[in-house]
Each structure stands twice: as structure tokens, then as C-alpha cells.
Design a protein around this motif. Structure first.
Motif, mmCIF file in Angstrom:
data_model
loop_
_atom_site.group_PDB
_atom_site.id
_atom_site.type_symbol
_atom_site.label_atom_id
_atom_site.label_comp_id
_atom_site.label_asym_id
_atom_site.label_seq_id
_atom_site.Cartn_x
_atom_site.Cartn_y
_atom_site.Cartn_z
ATOM 1 N N GLY A 276 0.809 -1.209 0.000
ATOM 2 C CA GLY A 276 0.000 0.000 0.000
ATOM 3 C C GLY A 276 0.846 1.263 0.000
ATOM 4 N N LEU A 277 1.900 1.271 0.791
ATOM 5 C CA LEU A 277 2.804 2.427 0.807
ATOM 6 C C LEU A 277 3.478 2.612 -0.554
ATOM 7 C CD1 LEU A 277 4.445 1.857 4.317
ATOM 8 C CD2 LEU A 277 2.797 3.641 3.698
ATOM 9 N N MET A 278 3.839 1.507 -1.189
ATOM 10 C CA MET A 278 4.455 1.599 -2.517
ATOM 11 C C MET A 278 3.483 2.172 -3.537
ATOM 12 S SD MET A 278 6.525 -2.010 -2.736
ATOM 13 C CE MET A 278 7.718 -2.477 -1.461
ATOM 14 N N LEU A 279 2.224 1.764 -3.463
ATOM 15 C CA LEU A 279 1.223 2.279 -4.402
ATOM 16 C C LEU A 279 1.012 3.782 -4.216
ATOM 17 C CD1 LEU A 279 -1.413 -0.596 -4.249
ATOM 18 C CD2 LEU A 279 0.052 -0.015 -6.176
ATOM 19 N N VAL A 280 0.997 4.237 -2.967
ATOM 20 C CA VAL A 280 0.882 5.675 -2.722
ATOM 21 C C VAL A 280 2.088 6.402 -3.307
ATOM 22 C CG1 VAL A 280 0.864 7.444 -0.928
ATOM 23 C CG2 VAL A 280 -0.578 5.420 -0.686
ATOM 24 N N GLY A 281 3.276 5.814 -3.135
ATOM 25 C CA GLY A 281 4.471 6.408 -3.721
ATOM 26 C C GLY A 281 4.392 6.481 -5.242
ATOM 27 N N LEU A 282 3.888 5.420 -5.881
ATOM 28 C CA LEU A 282 3.729 5.439 -7.340
ATOM 29 C C LEU A 282 2.749 6.520 -7.778
ATOM 30 C CD1 LEU A 282 3.570 1.608 -8.137
ATOM 31 C CD2 LEU A 282 5.432 3.182 -8.684
ATOM 32 N N ALA A 283 1.701 6.706 -6.981
ATOM 33 C CA ALA A 283 0.723 7.745 -7.311
ATOM 34 C C ALA A 283 1.361 9.132 -7.238
ATOM 35 C CB ALA A 283 -0.466 7.655 -6.365
ATOM 36 N N LEU A 284 2.147 9.376 -6.196
ATOM 37 C CA LEU A 284 2.809 10.679 -6.051
ATOM 38 C C LEU A 284 3.833 10.912 -7.160
ATOM 39 C CD1 LEU A 284 3.302 10.757 -2.180
ATOM 40 C CD2 LEU A 284 1.628 12.048 -3.519
ATOM 41 N N LEU A 285 4.415 9.830 -7.675
ATOM 42 C CA LEU A 285 5.377 9.939 -8.775
ATOM 43 C C LEU A 285 4.700 9.986 -10.133
ATOM 44 C CD1 LEU A 285 8.086 7.411 -7.523
ATOM 45 C CD2 LEU A 285 8.255 9.900 -7.567
ATOM 46 N N ARG A 286 3.379 9.934 -10.133
ATOM 47 C CA ARG A 286 2.584 9.957 -11.367
ATOM 48 C C ARG A 286 2.958 8.815 -12.306
ATOM 49 N NH1 ARG A 286 2.644 16.476 -12.784
ATOM 50 N NH2 ARG A 286 1.570 17.163 -10.892
ATOM 51 N N ALA A 287 3.049 7.633 -11.756
ATOM 52 C CA ALA A 287 3.445 6.461 -12.540
ATOM 53 C C ALA A 287 2.258 5.746 -13.174
ATOM 54 C CB ALA A 287 4.207 5.473 -11.644
ATOM 55 N N GLY A 288 1.050 6.217 -12.911
ATOM 56 C CA GLY A 288 -0.124 5.518 -13.404
ATOM 57 C C GLY A 288 -0.175 5.391 -14.909
ATOM 58 N N LYS A 289 0.286 6.420 -15.613
ATOM 59 C CA LYS A 289 0.175 6.410 -17.073
ATOM 60 C C LYS A 289 1.034 5.329 -17.717
ATOM 61 C CE LYS A 289 3.601 10.151 -17.406
ATOM 62 N NZ LYS A 289 3.656 10.446 -15.965
ATOM 63 N N TYR A 290 2.091 4.896 -17.030
ATOM 64 C CA TYR A 290 2.977 3.894 -17.628
ATOM 65 C C TYR A 290 2.346 2.506 -17.661
ATOM 66 C CZ TYR A 290 6.430 7.570 -17.101
ATOM 67 O OH TYR A 290 7.097 8.755 -17.192
ATOM 68 N N MET A 291 1.338 2.268 -16.842
ATOM 69 C CA MET A 291 0.684 0.966 -16.853
ATOM 70 C C MET A 291 -0.093 0.737 -18.143
ATOM 71 S SD MET A 291 1.560 -0.535 -14.072
ATOM 72 C CE MET A 291 2.352 -0.083 -12.520
ATOM 73 N N ARG A 292 -0.333 1.810 -18.883
ATOM 74 C CA ARG A 292 -1.086 1.675 -20.124
ATOM 75 C C ARG A 292 -0.261 1.018 -21.233
ATOM 76 N NH1 ARG A 292 -3.422 7.895 -20.236
ATOM 77 N NH2 ARG A 292 -4.686 7.765 -18.341
ATOM 78 N N TYR A 293 1.034 0.897 -21.020
ATOM 79 C CA TYR A 293 1.887 0.367 -22.081
ATOM 80 C C TYR A 293 2.031 -1.152 -22.039
ATOM 81 C CZ TYR A 293 3.162 5.265 -22.623
ATOM 82 O OH TYR A 293 3.110 6.621 -22.829
ATOM 83 N N VAL A 294 1.294 -1.815 -21.172
ATOM 84 C CA VAL A 294 1.338 -3.275 -21.143
ATOM 85 C C VAL A 294 0.615 -3.788 -22.381
ATOM 86 C CG1 VAL A 294 0.704 -5.346 -19.862
ATOM 87 C CG2 VAL A 294 1.372 -3.283 -18.635
ATOM 88 N N PRO A 295 1.276 -4.601 -23.218
ATOM 89 C CA PRO A 295 0.650 -5.061 -24.467
ATOM 90 C C PRO A 295 -0.567 -5.946 -24.208
ATOM 91 C CG PRO A 295 3.039 -5.401 -24.500
ATOM 92 C CD PRO A 295 2.672 -5.046 -23.090
ATOM 93 N N ALA A 296 -1.522 -5.908 -25.126
ATOM 94 C CA ALA A 296 -2.747 -6.699 -24.991
ATOM 95 C C ALA A 296 -2.477 -8.198 -24.888
ATOM 96 C CB ALA A 296 -3.691 -6.394 -26.160
ATOM 97 N N PRO A 297 -1.534 -8.785 -25.657
ATOM 98 C CA PRO A 297 -1.281 -10.225 -25.509
ATOM 99 C C PRO A 297 -0.796 -10.604 -24.113
ATOM 100 C CG PRO A 297 -0.346 -9.432 -27.565
ATOM 101 C CD PRO A 297 -0.779 -8.225 -26.793
ATOM 102 N N VAL A 298 -0.042 -9.708 -23.467
ATOM 103 C CA VAL A 298 0.410 -9.982 -22.102
ATOM 104 C C VAL A 298 -0.791 -10.001 -21.158
ATOM 105 C CG1 VAL A 298 1.804 -9.120 -20.174
ATOM 106 C CG2 VAL A 298 2.696 -8.998 -22.507
#
Length: 576
Positions: free
Chosen positions: A115-137
Motif C-alpha cells: 500500500g505504501l508503494m502504491l501511494v508512492g507510485l501515485a505521487l510519482l505519477r506512474a499511473g500512465k505507464y501501466m497503459r503500455y502493457v501489451p494486450a497479448p500480455v
């Protein structure tokens, strides 16, 4: 001056992640519809929360606590108006080996750290990078999870004690062996009946919550017929436990770091994927990925304090929420509130549900997770997509989810690089006639050769250029037309430099035309720019490079001097 600015930006970023007035406005638009949707989702979520809690190894009460606490917090602080969060099958797959190795306290600690790591990712604005996971994966990941969830239910579905082991295939095999030695047809019958009712009922009446109806029917039959072979869930506490950090052992944080990273990565991936699915099922809804990570982070920080397992956005429950007309986060909040009422008021009744019935619910859920049409389309798309899908699914089944995603991403990246590198070409092109006569042009072509580089000149394609370029026939000057180089990295620049030096050792001069500004820095950093521009002479166009090469050949006596000059080709013609 710097510190207050950074502090102000941090507070502004944090404020953007918190609930706003718009959330309250949306909740007031159609509360009756949202309340009905929340009730429907709660009915669907109850057996799933119980089942995933049992499957995780922490018990049904852990699943309920997660659904209530994490579901409420993620509904309020999450980035999607329609997302429903709680315990999920994908997370259960990750938690089983953690429970086996570190015990229940280790799982709660891992959830808090994640949970602490997820809050850190949110503060770093890392959410947009999750969109790059390819559809076959994603498709392979989902298929593998469905297989693992189904296999995890085999011991309870067959009514045998769960065998030792943390590999699902091994545990499943041992459970089947135990069933063959001492069959429990009552448990197997309950599991098959509940799964069949859910699967058939979903086709006939998709809006009816057959999961809870099937579980209620199985519980009533087991109680009225006094079927001891149908082992129930067992006693449940009437309410949530008081929040506590007694499970936390500071000395074990180092050893739990890797599992926490795995849980955080899975929570981020599954939650954002689920939120994207919800957006695609509606018109006008768009989730905030960073806020979604923040909400899931808070949910996973608080849920362990009440004995809950790590939570994520749940695709199945979110889909039910959308289909039943939810329009705001009030629906997900209602779902959590109804489950809380069940925990406090109906714990004795819930405790009588047969484990085999819950296993049947999860077996049906696993089967419904597999979208045959999507898998078939992905497998037919390209061989690369089919390979990525299969590898990810097999890795999910044989290894674990995080390794599976890493393997899928690495293979997808390698195949993508291969495809991009295949687009890069080195083509010999005829010399532009320019202002030369036919005789002069033939003489120039005998001593000068021009090559055009198309596409990216980077590490995945550069060495092929080295081989092609160094095999140039015995000429005096090589002109490299670089205006169509889309990108160049240090490896490409170094390989190009090596090729030029090899040609130079053969007595062949290399000049370049059309070097763009963004290419100069990379070429200059490795010392290739001076080799491509001998004597500091740079040529913007190919005709200029040809004239420069002719001057060099005249100076060296290879070509006779020409006294008259006519107008050269235009810039537009040169850069064609």
C-alpha cells in the motif's frame, strides 16, 4: 526559494489525488440507481469475498474484512467512479506462497508495504505507464490466472484436506490422489452443481445473481440433510476486529520487500486494467490512473489493520456494477456497506456455507474469466502475439504472476525491437545527375557510390549496417545520405564510426549529407562526426556532397578538373 516551491508542488500533487466536490455532485445525481447497483454487486461479491479469503489461507473473515474496508476506501479515494475493489483471484494466487512461507502476519505486512508503494507510485505519477502493457500480455495473464484459480479450488471442491505445497499443479495432483483414495462425492456434487447453476444461469438470465442463489440452496440442502461431508466455512466473528499493528515485525521488513513489490505491481496492474475495462463499458467515464493508485494504496494500508488481505480492483464485480446502471462511486461504497451489515448481523448464517459451494463459485468465476473470442482473435493476429500470449499464460501457471508479466513484457519488447529493426534499411541509390554531362556522370559513378539510410540506426539494427557498409565495392568515395534516419543512439553511432574507419583503412573516403541537428550530438559524442565531415566540411544536400567529393577526386588526380560549372540540383530534389 527552491524548498518552498518543491513543497508547494508536492502538496498540489497530493491535493489532486484527494476526493473533490465533483465526486459528491455525481453521487447526488441518481442515488437510487447507485444504491440498487451497490446491492446487486454486494450479492455477487459476498461468495467471492468468502471464497478468495479461504483460498488465500487467511480464512473467510479476512476476505470479508478486505471487501468491507478496502472496498470502502478505494470507492472514496480511487480514481474511477465505477471501480469495485476487494479480494481477487489474481491476488490470491500471489498470496498463497507468501502465506506458506511467512504466515498470516507476513501477508498482512506485505499488504501494508505494498500500500505504501502504491501511494508512492501515485505521487510519482506512474499511473500512465501501466497503459503500455501489451494486450497479448494482459490476455495471457488473465488466462493463466483463470487456470490457477480453478486449480486452487480442487481440494475444497473434492472435499479433501489441502495438501502441502506452494505449487498449484503439485497441490492439485495430490488432492486428486487423495480423492481417488477416499472419494467425497457430496462435496464434489455441491461444487459441480453450484458451478453449473452459475454458468447456465448466466446464459439464460445474465441479470440474476445466480452465485448467491446457488450458495444459499447448497447451504440449505446441507443443513436440512445433515450432510457432514459438506464441510462448512466455520465460525466467523460477528464484526470486524479492532485495528491493530500487532502483526508488524520490523525485523522481517527486509525479507518481505520482494513479495511486497510483487503484490504492489499486481495491485497496480489489475486495478488500472479493471478501471480501463469500466471506461470502455460506458460513455463519458474516464478514470484517473494516479488517483486510482492512490486509492488502492490507502485501501491496502488500512485493510491489514483489520486482518484483511491485499486488495485490487475487481474486474468481474466492476463489470456487474457497470451493467446494473452505476453512475458514481456511491454504488461501490454501498456494496461495502452492505457487506459490513452482513458481517455484523449474519455471521452465524454465513459460517454454515459449505466450502465446496464456494469452490464451485470460484470454479465458475475462473471459467467465465476466459474470453474465448478474445483469445482466438489474439492468437490469429500475428505469430508474435500468439507467442507472447502462450508464454505469459504458461509462466503464470508454472511460475508466478510477476514473473509471468516480466517474461511477457521482455518477449514483447524483444519482438517489437526486432520488428522496428527490420524496418531499417541501407540502400544504394543512383547519383543525382545534377549539372554533369552524361560522360561526367558515368565517370563520377565509377568512383563515387551513394547510400541512403532509412529508419532507426540503433542497437538492434546497427550491426547489420556495419556488415553491409563495409562490403562496399572498390570505389574512392562513399556518400551517406542521412536525412531519413529517424533515430540514432550511441550504439548506432559507434557502429557507424567503426564502419567508416574500416572503409578509411581501405582508402575509401566517407562523407555524409543531411545530418540533422538531433543527430549531431550523438555522433559528436562518440567521435563519428569528424569522420563523416572530413576537414570540417558538412553537406546539407546530396548534390553538395557529390560536388565536394568531385573536388576531392580532382585534387587527388583521380578525375580531370572541370573548368565550367552549371547550376546544381535544387534542395528539394536533393533531399528526395
Amino acid at each position: 526559494m527552491t524548498t518552498p516551491t518543491r513543497t508547494g508542488r508536492t502538496w498540489a500533487r497530493l491535493a489532486a489525488l484527494l476526493p473533490g466536490r465533483d465526486d459528491l455532485t455525481q453521487m447526488r445525481r441518481n442515488p437510487r440507481r447507485d444504491l440498487l447497483a451497490g446491492l446487486t454487486v454486494a450479492i455477487v461479491a459476498l461468495p467471492l469475498a468468502l471464497g478468495f479469503g479461504v483460498s488465500s489461507g487467511l480464512g473467510a473473515e479476512a476476505g470479508l474484512a478486505t471487501a468491507v474496508v478496502a472496498g470502502a476506501l478505494a470507492a472514496v479515494f480511487g480514481g474511477s467512479n465505477l471501480q469495485v475493489s476487494g479480494p481477487t483471484g489474481a491476488m490470491t494466487v500471489v498470496l498463497v506462497p507468501i502465506v506458506a512461507r511467512y504466515g498470516p502476519g507476513g501477508v498482512l505486512t506485505v499488504g501494508l508495504m505494498a500500500g505504501l508503494m502504491l501511494v508512492g507510485l501515485a505521487l510519482l505519477r506512474a499511473g500512465k505507464y501501466m497503459r503500455y502493457v501489451p494486450a497479448p500480455v494482459v490476455e495471457g495473464f488473465t488466462l493463466g490466472i483463470a487456470c490457477v484459480i480453478g486449480l486452487q479450488q480442487v481440494p475444497n471442491a473434492l472435499g479433501v484436506p489441502k495438501p502441502e505445497g506452494d505449487r498449484v499443479l503439485v497441490v492439485t495432483w495430490r488432492a486428486v490422489e487423495a480423492f481417488v483414495g477416499s472419494p467425497n462425492w457430496t462435496a464434489a456434487g455441491f461444487a459441480v452443481a453450484v458451478a453449473a447453476v452459475m454458468l447456465v444461469g448466466a446464459r439464460l438470465r445474465p441479470t440474476v445473481p445466480f452465485s448467491i442463489l446457488a450458495v444459499i440452496a447448497a447451504t440449505v440442502v446441507a443443513q436440512l440433510a445433515h450432510l457432514d461431508a459438506a464441510k462448512p466455512i466455520g465460525d466467523l466473528p460477528a464484526g470486524l476486529p479492532a485495528p491493530s499493528l500487532s502483526f508488524l515485525e520490523l525485523g522481517s521488513l527486509g525479507t518481505l520487500l520482494a513479495p511486497a513489490v510483487a503484490v504492489a505491481a499486481l495491485a497496480a496492474l489489475e486495478s488500472l486494467l479493471s478501471a480501463s475495462v469500466a471506461d470502455g463499458m460506458t460513455v463519458g467515464q474516464q478514470h484517473d490512473p494516479d488517483r486510482e493508485l492512490f486509492g488502492q494504496g490507502l485501501a491496502n494500508i488500512v485493510a491489514p489493520l483489520f486482518g484483511g488481505v491485499p486488495a485490487t480492483g475487481a474486474i468481474a464485480r466492476t463489470a456487474v456494477n457497470v451493467r446494473t446502471g452505476a453512475g458514481s462511486r456511491l454504488a461501490a461504497l454501498t456494496h461495502a456497506a452492505i457487506l459490513a451489515v452482513i458481517v455484523f448481523a449474519a455471521a452465524p448464517l454465513v459460517s454454515k456455507i459449505p466450502l465446496a459451494a464456494l469452490a464451485g463459485v470460484l470454479l465458475a468465476t475462473a471459467i467465465r474469466m476466459v474470453e474465448v473470442g478474445s483469445l482466438r482473435a489474439m492468437a490469429r493476429a500475428t505469430r508474435s502475439d500468439a507467442l507472447i500470449l502462450v508464454l505469459t499464460a504458461v509462466a503464470t501457471l508454472a511460475l508466478d504472476l510477476v514473473y509471468a508479466v516480466i517474461i511477457g513484457l521482455v518477449v514483447a519488447g524483444a519482438l517489437a525491437l526486432r520488428a522496428v529493426a527490420a524496418q531499417a534499411r541501407l540502400d544504394q541509390v543512383p547519383l543525382d545527375r545534377g549539372d554533369h554531362s552524361a560522360e561526367e556522370h558515368a565517370l563520377l559513378a565509377e568512383h563515387i557510390v551513394a547510400y541512403r539510410i532509412d529508419g532507426p540506426l540503433f542497437f538492434a539494427a546497427a550491426h547489420r549496417f556495419l556488415l553491409e557498409l563495409t562490403e562496399v565495392a572498390d570505389v574512392r568515395v562513399v556518400i551517406l545520405r542521412m536525412s531519413r534516419v529517424s533515430t540514432i543512439d550511441a550504439t548506432g553511432a559507434l557502429v557507424l564510426k567503426d564502419a567508416v574507419e574500416k572503409l578509411k583503412r581501405r582508402g575509401i573516403l566517407v562523407v555524409a549529407s543531411g545530418i540533422r541537428a538531433e543527430q549531431r550530438q550523438v555522433l559528436d559524442s562518440v567521435g563519428a562526426l569528424d569522420l563523416l565531415c572530413p576537414g570540417g566540411r558538412e553537406y546539407a544536400t546530396t548534390p553538395e556532397a557529390i560536388r565536394g567529393a568531385r573536388h576531392l577526386l580532382e585534387f587527388s588526380g583521380v578525375l580531370p578538373a572541370v573548368s565550367a560549372r552549371r547550376g546544381g540540383a535544387s534542395h528539394e530534389e536533393a533531399v528526395r
